[in-house]
Design a protein around this motif. Structure first.
Motif, mmCIF file in Angstrom:
data_model
loop_
_atom_site.group_PDB
_atom_site.id
_atom_site.type_symbol
_atom_site.label_atom_id
_atom_site.label_comp_id
_atom_site.label_asym_id
_atom_site.label_seq_id
_atom_site.Cartn_x
_atom_site.Cartn_y
_atom_site.Cartn_z
ATOM 1 N N PHE A 187 27.385 -12.254 46.041
ATOM 2 C CA PHE A 187 27.512 -13.114 47.212
ATOM 3 C C PHE A 187 26.146 -13.383 47.838
ATOM 4 O O PHE A 187 25.121 -12.832 47.430
ATOM 5 C CB PHE A 187 28.442 -12.473 48.231
ATOM 6 C CG PHE A 187 29.834 -12.227 47.711
ATOM 7 C CD1 PHE A 187 30.768 -13.252 47.673
ATOM 8 C CD2 PHE A 187 30.203 -10.986 47.235
ATOM 9 C CE1 PHE A 187 32.049 -13.041 47.182
ATOM 10 C CE2 PHE A 187 31.476 -10.756 46.740
ATOM 11 C CZ PHE A 187 32.405 -11.790 46.715
ATOM 12 N N GLN A 188 26.153 -14.228 48.867
ATOM 13 C CA GLN A 188 24.910 -14.578 49.544
ATOM 14 C C GLN A 188 24.252 -13.360 50.174
ATOM 15 O O GLN A 188 23.038 -13.220 50.154
ATOM 16 C CB GLN A 188 25.179 -15.634 50.614
ATOM 17 C CG GLN A 188 23.930 -16.109 51.327
ATOM 18 C CD GLN A 188 24.197 -17.305 52.217
ATOM 19 O OE1 GLN A 188 25.233 -17.957 52.121
ATOM 20 N NE2 GLN A 188 23.265 -17.599 53.093
ATOM 21 N N ASN A 189 25.073 -12.452 50.705
ATOM 22 C CA ASN A 189 24.551 -11.233 51.304
ATOM 23 C C ASN A 189 24.668 -10.092 50.295
ATOM 24 O O ASN A 189 25.773 -9.624 50.029
ATOM 25 C CB ASN A 189 25.334 -10.895 52.577
ATOM 26 C CG ASN A 189 24.809 -9.662 53.274
ATOM 27 O OD1 ASN A 189 23.733 -9.163 52.945
ATOM 28 N ND2 ASN A 189 25.560 -9.143 54.227
ATOM 29 N N PRO A 190 23.561 -9.628 49.733
ATOM 30 C CA PRO A 190 23.613 -8.576 48.707
ATOM 31 C C PRO A 190 23.817 -7.197 49.325
ATOM 32 O O PRO A 190 22.911 -6.370 49.359
ATOM 33 C CB PRO A 190 22.250 -8.685 48.031
ATOM 34 C CG PRO A 190 21.343 -9.157 49.115
ATOM 35 C CD PRO A 190 22.180 -10.063 49.990
ATOM 36 N N THR A 191 25.010 -6.938 49.833
ATOM 37 C CA THR A 191 25.294 -5.697 50.543
ATOM 38 C C THR A 191 25.113 -4.486 49.634
ATOM 39 O O THR A 191 25.711 -4.398 48.566
ATOM 40 C CB THR A 191 26.724 -5.716 51.097
ATOM 41 O OG1 THR A 191 26.881 -6.870 51.916
ATOM 42 C CG2 THR A 191 26.993 -4.480 51.932
ATOM 43 N N MET A 192 24.279 -3.571 50.073
ATOM 44 C CA MET A 192 24.034 -2.326 49.356
ATOM 45 C C MET A 192 24.325 -1.143 50.277
ATOM 46 O O MET A 192 24.089 -1.232 51.494
ATOM 47 C CB MET A 192 22.570 -2.250 48.890
ATOM 48 C CG MET A 192 22.162 -3.330 47.912
ATOM 49 S SD MET A 192 22.627 -2.923 46.214
ATOM 50 C CE MET A 192 22.312 -4.502 45.394
ATOM 51 N N LEU A 193 24.829 -0.071 49.724
ATOM 52 C CA LEU A 193 25.082 1.133 50.512
ATOM 53 C C LEU A 193 23.754 1.835 50.769
ATOM 54 O O LEU A 193 23.073 2.251 49.826
ATOM 55 C CB LEU A 193 26.039 2.050 49.762
ATOM 56 C CG LEU A 193 27.417 1.448 49.446
ATOM 57 C CD1 LEU A 193 28.268 2.443 48.667
ATOM 58 C CD2 LEU A 193 28.127 1.007 50.712
ATOM 59 N N PRO A 194 23.347 1.976 52.044
ATOM 60 C CA PRO A 194 21.994 2.456 52.355
ATOM 61 C C PRO A 194 21.738 3.901 51.964
ATOM 62 O O PRO A 194 20.581 4.302 51.805
ATOM 63 C CB PRO A 194 21.892 2.256 53.872
ATOM 64 C CG PRO A 194 23.303 2.263 54.357
ATOM 65 C CD PRO A 194 24.104 1.634 53.256
ATOM 66 N N TRP A 195 22.790 4.706 51.804
ATOM 67 C CA TRP A 195 22.595 6.117 51.464
ATOM 68 C C TRP A 195 22.475 6.345 49.956
ATOM 69 O O TRP A 195 22.234 7.455 49.516
ATOM 70 C CB TRP A 195 23.725 6.971 52.026
ATOM 71 C CG TRP A 195 25.094 6.563 51.555
ATOM 72 C CD1 TRP A 195 25.738 6.982 50.430
ATOM 73 C CD2 TRP A 195 25.979 5.640 52.197
ATOM 74 N NE1 TRP A 195 26.963 6.387 50.319
ATOM 75 C CE2 TRP A 195 27.149 5.562 51.408
ATOM 76 C CE3 TRP A 195 25.911 4.881 53.373
ATOM 77 C CZ2 TRP A 195 28.212 4.746 51.745
ATOM 78 C CZ3 TRP A 195 26.974 4.075 53.709
ATOM 79 C CH2 TRP A 195 28.120 4.015 52.904
ATOM 80 N N LEU A 196 22.644 5.269 49.176
ATOM 81 C CA LEU A 196 22.490 5.369 47.720
ATOM 82 C C LEU A 196 21.189 4.712 47.282
ATOM 83 O O LEU A 196 20.669 3.815 47.954
ATOM 84 C CB LEU A 196 23.657 4.686 47.009
ATOM 85 C CG LEU A 196 25.061 5.234 47.239
ATOM 86 C CD1 LEU A 196 26.081 4.408 46.457
ATOM 87 C CD2 LEU A 196 25.155 6.703 46.863
ATOM 88 N N THR A 197 20.674 5.146 46.155
ATOM 89 C CA THR A 197 19.519 4.470 45.577
ATOM 90 C C THR A 197 19.958 3.130 44.994
ATOM 91 O O THR A 197 21.154 2.854 44.840
ATOM 92 C CB THR A 197 18.888 5.313 44.459
ATOM 93 O OG1 THR A 197 19.832 5.429 43.372
ATOM 94 C CG2 THR A 197 18.499 6.704 44.959
ATOM 95 N N ILE A 198 18.976 2.292 44.661
ATOM 96 C CA ILE A 198 19.276 1.012 44.031
ATOM 97 C C ILE A 198 20.017 1.229 42.721
ATOM 98 O O ILE A 198 21.002 0.549 42.415
ATOM 99 C CB ILE A 198 17.981 0.212 43.797
ATOM 100 C CG1 ILE A 198 17.329 -0.168 45.132
ATOM 101 C CG2 ILE A 198 18.262 -1.032 42.962
ATOM 102 C CD1 ILE A 198 18.193 -1.034 46.032
ATOM 103 N N ARG A 199 19.589 2.203 41.937
ATOM 104 C CA ARG A 199 20.253 2.509 40.662
ATOM 105 C C ARG A 199 21.709 2.896 40.899
ATOM 106 O O ARG A 199 22.616 2.434 40.194
ATOM 107 C CB ARG A 199 19.516 3.640 39.951
ATOM 108 C CG ARG A 199 20.066 3.975 38.567
ATOM 109 C CD ARG A 199 19.427 5.228 37.993
ATOM 110 N NE ARG A 199 17.975 5.190 38.049
ATOM 111 C CZ ARG A 199 17.238 5.905 38.895
ATOM 112 N NH1 ARG A 199 17.814 6.728 39.754
ATOM 113 N NH2 ARG A 199 15.927 5.813 38.885
ATOM 114 N N GLU A 200 21.959 3.745 41.890
ATOM 115 C CA GLU A 200 23.324 4.191 42.185
ATOM 116 C C GLU A 200 24.172 3.042 42.699
ATOM 117 O O GLU A 200 25.368 2.952 42.369
ATOM 118 C CB GLU A 200 23.277 5.331 43.198
ATOM 119 C CG GLU A 200 22.710 6.622 42.639
ATOM 120 C CD GLU A 200 22.360 7.638 43.720
ATOM 121 O OE1 GLU A 200 22.251 8.833 43.398
ATOM 122 O OE2 GLU A 200 22.197 7.226 44.902
ATOM 123 N N ASN A 201 23.594 2.142 43.488
ATOM 124 C CA ASN A 201 24.320 0.967 43.955
ATOM 125 C C ASN A 201 24.722 0.077 42.788
ATOM 126 O O ASN A 201 25.851 -0.430 42.733
ATOM 127 C CB ASN A 201 23.461 0.174 44.940
ATOM 128 C CG ASN A 201 23.663 0.594 46.386
ATOM 129 O OD1 ASN A 201 24.653 0.257 47.007
ATOM 130 N ND2 ASN A 201 22.710 1.350 46.915
#
Length: 284
Positions: free
Chosen positions: A84-98
Motif C-alpha cells: 500500500f501507499q503507507n509501508p506500515t512496519m512493526l517498529p519493534w521488529l527489524t526490517i528482516r523480521e518485518n
C-alpha cells in the motif's frame, strides 16, 4: 485455453447512503499479466483491489480468483501479496523480521517458520533486500530507514511468500518524483524476474504506462471501466524511453480519455438536477 487468474463479472458495490462505488464492472486478468487501473479519485480503483483481495464483498456480481469465488468456504489456493501507499512496519521488529511476516502466516511456509526463520527464510529476505538495493539493512529498525527505503522493504514483504497475485494500491504515491522513478525500475525488474500477476492502482498515468502491460481507464463514480488498452512498449523500459514521443502520446491520450469521461458525466448530472427542480416547482 487457460482461465483468467482474476475475473470480475457484472460487479457492483453499493455503500450506505445510496453511494454506488462500482457499477456493473467486468474485468479479466490473465496469469503473469501486469494491469494498471487509472481514473479520477473516488472512481472505484481501490474498491476493485479490495474485492480481489477478499477485503470487500460485492453487492452484486461475481469475483473469481484462481478459479474460486472470493469469500467462498474452503481453502484459497491463490497466494496474494499486498503493498500500500503507507509501508506500515512493526517498529519493534527489524526490517528482516518485518519482511518475513507473511512466512509466519501463509501456507505452506508457516509450518516450517520456527525451523527456518534463522536460516532459509532469513536468507530469502536478505536476497530480496539485495535485489531492491537494501543489502545490509535487514538488521535495521523501521525508524532508521527513509520513506523510499521502507517502500522497497514493503515490496520485499509483498513478494517473499512468492505470491501468484500482487496487489499494489498507490505504493509509490507518497514519494518524491526521483525516488518514485527509481522504484518503478525496481518494480519492473521484480516483475520480470518473479512474474507474478500484478494489479496496480495508481493516479500517475506515466507510472501506469511505464509499468503495465494493460491500462484500464475508469469513469468517475459510479465506477466503470471505459477502456482497456494494451501497452506494447518493449521491456525493460527505461526512464529515457518514457520521454519519447510515443510514450508521451499514450499518457496524453489516457489523460484526455479521463477528462472526456468527466465532461460526459457532468451534463447528465446537471440534466437530472434540473429535471428534479422543475418537477418540484411545477404547479399542482
Amino acid at each position: 485455453m487457460s482461465k483468467p487468474l482474476v475475473e470480475l463479472s457484472n460487479v457492483s458495490v453499493h455503500y450506505g447512503g445510496g453511494t454506488i462505488a462500482l457499477d456493473k464492472t467486468d474485468l479479466q486478468i490473465e496469469r503473469g499479466d501486469f494491469v494498471a487501473l487509472v481514473g479520477p479519485s473516488g472512481c472505484g480503483k481501490s474498491t476493485i483491489l479490495k474485492l480481489v483481495a477478499g477485503l470487500l464483498q460485492p453487492t452484486s456480481g461475481g469475483v473469481i480468483v484462481g478459479g474460486r469465488e472470493v469469500g467462498a468456504i474452503g481453502t484459497q489456493s491463490t497466494r496474494i501479496g499486498l503493498a500500500f501507499q503507507n509501508p506500515t512496519m512493526l517498529p519493534w521488529l527489524t526490517i528482516r523480521e518485518n519482511i518475513m511476516i507473511p512466512l509466519k502466516i501463509v501456507t505452506p511456509f508457516r509450518q516450517d517458520y520456527r525451523k527456518k526463520k534463522h536460516g532459509e527464510y532469513a536468507d530469502r529476505a536478505e536476497a530480496l533486500l539485495a535485489q531492491v538495493g537494501l543489502k545490509g539493512f535487514g538488521g535495521k529498525r523501521p525508524w532508521q530507514l527513509s520513506g523510499g527505503m521502507l517502500q522497497r522493504a514493503s515490496l520485499c514483504r509483498a513478494l517473499i511468500h512468492e505470491p501468484d497475485l500482487l496487489l499494489l494500491d498507490e505504493p509509490f504515491g507518497a514519494l518524491d518524483q526521483f525516488t518514485r522513478e527509481e522504484l518503478w525500475d525496481i518494480m519492473q525488474q521484480l516483475w520480470m524476474t518473479k512474474r507474478p500477476t500484478v494489479l496496480l492502482v495508481t493516479h500517475d498515468l506515466r507510472e501506469s504506462a511505464y509499468l503495465a502491460n494493460r491500462i484500464c481507464v475508469m469513469s468517475a463514480r459510479p465506477g466503470r471501466i471505459l477502456e482497456d488498452r494494451a501497452v506494447s512498449f518493449e521491456r525493460p523500459r527505461t526512464l529515457e524511453a518514457s520521454y519519447a514521443p510515443e510514450f508521451a502520446t499514450l499518457v496524453q491520450q489516457l489523460r484526455m480519455r479521463i477528462a472526456q469521461a468527466r465532461t460526459a458525466d457532468a451534463p447528465e448530472a446537471k440534466t437530472e438536477a434540473k429535471t428534479e427542480t422543475e418537477t418540484e416547482t411545477e404547479p399542482a
